[in-house]
Design a protein around this motif. Structure first.
Motif, PDB file in Angstrom:
ATOM      1  N   UNK A  11       0.855  -1.176   0.000  1.00 27.55           N
ATOM      2  CA  UNK A  11       0.000   0.000   0.000  1.00 27.55           C
ATOM      3  C   UNK A  11       0.900   1.238   0.000  1.00 27.55           C
ATOM      4  N   UNK A  12       0.967   1.973  -1.111  1.00 27.03           N
ATOM      5  CA  UNK A  12       1.868   3.112  -1.243  1.00 27.03           C
ATOM      6  C   UNK A  12       1.197   4.447  -0.927  1.00 27.03           C
ATOM      7  N   UNK A  13      -0.074   4.448  -0.653  1.00 27.64           N
ATOM      8  CA  UNK A  13      -0.783   5.699  -0.380  1.00 27.64           C
ATOM      9  C   UNK A  13      -0.191   6.440   0.823  1.00 27.64           C
ATOM     10  N   UNK A  14       0.138   5.801   1.948  1.00 29.25           N
ATOM     11  CA  UNK A  14       0.747   6.561   3.053  1.00 29.25           C
ATOM     12  C   UNK A  14       2.106   7.164   2.680  1.00 29.25           C
ATOM     13  N   UNK A  15       2.875   6.473   1.848  1.00 31.53           N
ATOM     14  CA  UNK A  15       4.167   7.013   1.429  1.00 31.53           C
ATOM     15  C   UNK A  15       3.987   8.261   0.570  1.00 31.53           C
ATOM     16  N   UNK A  16       2.986   8.249  -0.294  1.00 27.14           N
ATOM     17  CA  UNK A  16       2.707   9.416  -1.131  1.00 27.14           C
ATOM     18  C   UNK A  16       2.268  10.587  -0.256  1.00 27.14           C
ATOM     19  N   UNK A  17       1.445  10.329   0.743  1.00 31.58           N
ATOM     20  CA  UNK A  17       0.993  11.385   1.651  1.00 31.58           C
ATOM     21  C   UNK A  17       2.168  12.017   2.390  1.00 31.58           C
ATOM     22  N   UNK A  18       3.055  11.201   2.898  1.00 29.68           N
ATOM     23  CA  UNK A  18       4.222  11.712   3.626  1.00 29.68           C
ATOM     24  C   UNK A  18       5.119  12.521   2.688  1.00 29.68           C
ATOM     25  N   UNK A  19       5.305  12.037   1.472  1.00 33.41           N
ATOM     26  CA  UNK A  19       6.138  12.739   0.502  1.00 33.41           C
ATOM     27  C   UNK A  19       5.557  14.103   0.165  1.00 33.41           C
ATOM     28  N   UNK A  20       4.254  14.184  -0.020  1.00 35.21           N
ATOM     29  CA  UNK A  20       3.627  15.464  -0.342  1.00 35.21           C
ATOM     30  C   UNK A  20       3.715  16.441   0.832  1.00 35.21           C
ATOM     31  N   UNK A  21       3.567  15.953   2.045  1.00 33.85           N
ATOM     32  CA  UNK A  21       3.703  16.819   3.218  1.00 33.85           C
ATOM     33  C   UNK A  21       5.124  17.356   3.319  1.00 33.85           C
ATOM     34  N   UNK A  22       6.125  16.504   3.106  1.00 31.09           N
ATOM     35  CA  UNK A  22       7.514  16.961   3.135  1.00 31.09           C
ATOM     36  C   UNK A  22       7.797  17.970   2.024  1.00 31.09           C
ATOM     37  N   UNK A  23       7.224  17.750   0.857  1.00 31.81           N
ATOM     38  CA  UNK A  23       7.405  18.682  -0.245  1.00 31.81           C
ATOM     39  C   UNK A  23       6.856  20.060   0.106  1.00 31.81           C
ATOM     40  N   UNK A  25       6.430  21.287   3.123  1.00 32.79           N
ATOM     41  CA  UNK A  25       7.268  21.865   4.188  1.00 32.79           C
ATOM     42  C   UNK A  25       8.530  22.477   3.597  1.00 32.79           C
ATOM     43  N   UNK A  26       9.189  21.778   2.685  1.00 29.22           N
ATOM     44  CA  UNK A  26      10.415  22.311   2.075  1.00 29.22           C
ATOM     45  C   UNK A  26      10.130  23.520   1.194  1.00 29.22           C
ATOM     46  N   UNK A  27       8.996  23.515   0.506  1.00 32.13           N
ATOM     47  CA  UNK A  27       8.649  24.669  -0.332  1.00 32.13           C
ATOM     48  C   UNK A  27       8.394  25.910   0.517  1.00 32.13           C
ATOM     49  N   UNK A  28       7.810  25.724   1.680  1.00 32.73           N
ATOM     50  CA  UNK A  28       7.534  26.871   2.542  1.00 32.73           C
ATOM     51  C   UNK A  28       8.767  27.346   3.291  1.00 32.73           C
ATOM     52  N   UNK A  29       9.690  26.440   3.610  1.00 31.50           N
ATOM     53  CA  UNK A  29      10.863  26.846   4.391  1.00 31.50           C
ATOM     54  C   UNK A  29      12.032  27.297   3.525  1.00 31.50           C
ATOM     55  N   UNK A  30      12.063  27.006   2.240  1.00 27.62           N
ATOM     56  CA  UNK A  30      13.192  27.380   1.382  1.00 27.62           C
ATOM     57  C   UNK A  30      13.406  28.890   1.305  1.00 27.62           C
ATOM     58  N   UNK A  31      12.366  29.721   1.155  1.00 28.71           N
ATOM     59  CA  UNK A  31      12.627  31.167   1.118  1.00 28.71           C
ATOM     60  C   UNK A  31      13.181  31.711   2.432  1.00 28.71           C
ATOM     61  N   UNK A  32      12.949  31.029   3.537  1.00 32.21           N
ATOM     62  CA  UNK A  32      13.442  31.501   4.825  1.00 32.21           C
ATOM     63  C   UNK A  32      14.917  31.202   5.019  1.00 32.21           C
TER      64      UNK A  32
END
Length: 136
Positions: A11-23, A25-32
């Protein structure tokens, strides 16, 4: 009694969810993560600087405040102390130090020229002026 068949699929759905959350987070923290002083650079046609050795970045803000950034250190400096600070950086670096000066588009031209004069006092021969690319 019926035996249930074993499920052999992953079941890869939880892995996709975690990956999207990390993405997100990184998109929001990169400008900082960018450090430096907000300077409105004048526009001009220039060629990029070689990045073999990190340059010393000197920024002159609209208010005339001077800051020096080299590698990971970033500090505000008075005009009178600028030559001494750059001389220490040049002595610590075994390669030839390249200095880039970025002055706000609305700062007094004399303030930027005073910075350039202090760099000449320090014996720095490779000095460049930062600009923004046309259209940005």
């Amino acid at each position: 009694m019926k035996r249930r068949r074993l499920m052999a699929e992953m079941n890869v759905v939880p892995y996709i969810d975690v990956t999207l959350v990390l993405l997100v987070i990184f998109m929001l923290s990169a400008p900082l993560l960018t450090q430096g002083v907000n300077v409105n650079l004048p526009k001009g046609v220039t060629k990029p600087v070689s990045d073999k050795t990190p340059p010393v970045l000197i920024s002159v803000t609209r208010q005339g405040a001077i800051s020096v950034q080299y590698k990971q250190s970033h500090s505000a400096v008075a005009l009178d102390d600028l030559a001494t600070m750059v001389r220490h950086i040049a002595a610590a670096s075994h390669d030839q130090v390249q200095v880039l000066v970025g002055g706000d588009a609305h700062v007094d031209y004399g303030k930027v020229m005073a910075v350039m004069a202090r760099l000449q006092e320090a014996g720095i021969s490779h000095v460049g002026l930062l600009t923004r690319q046309e259209g940005h």
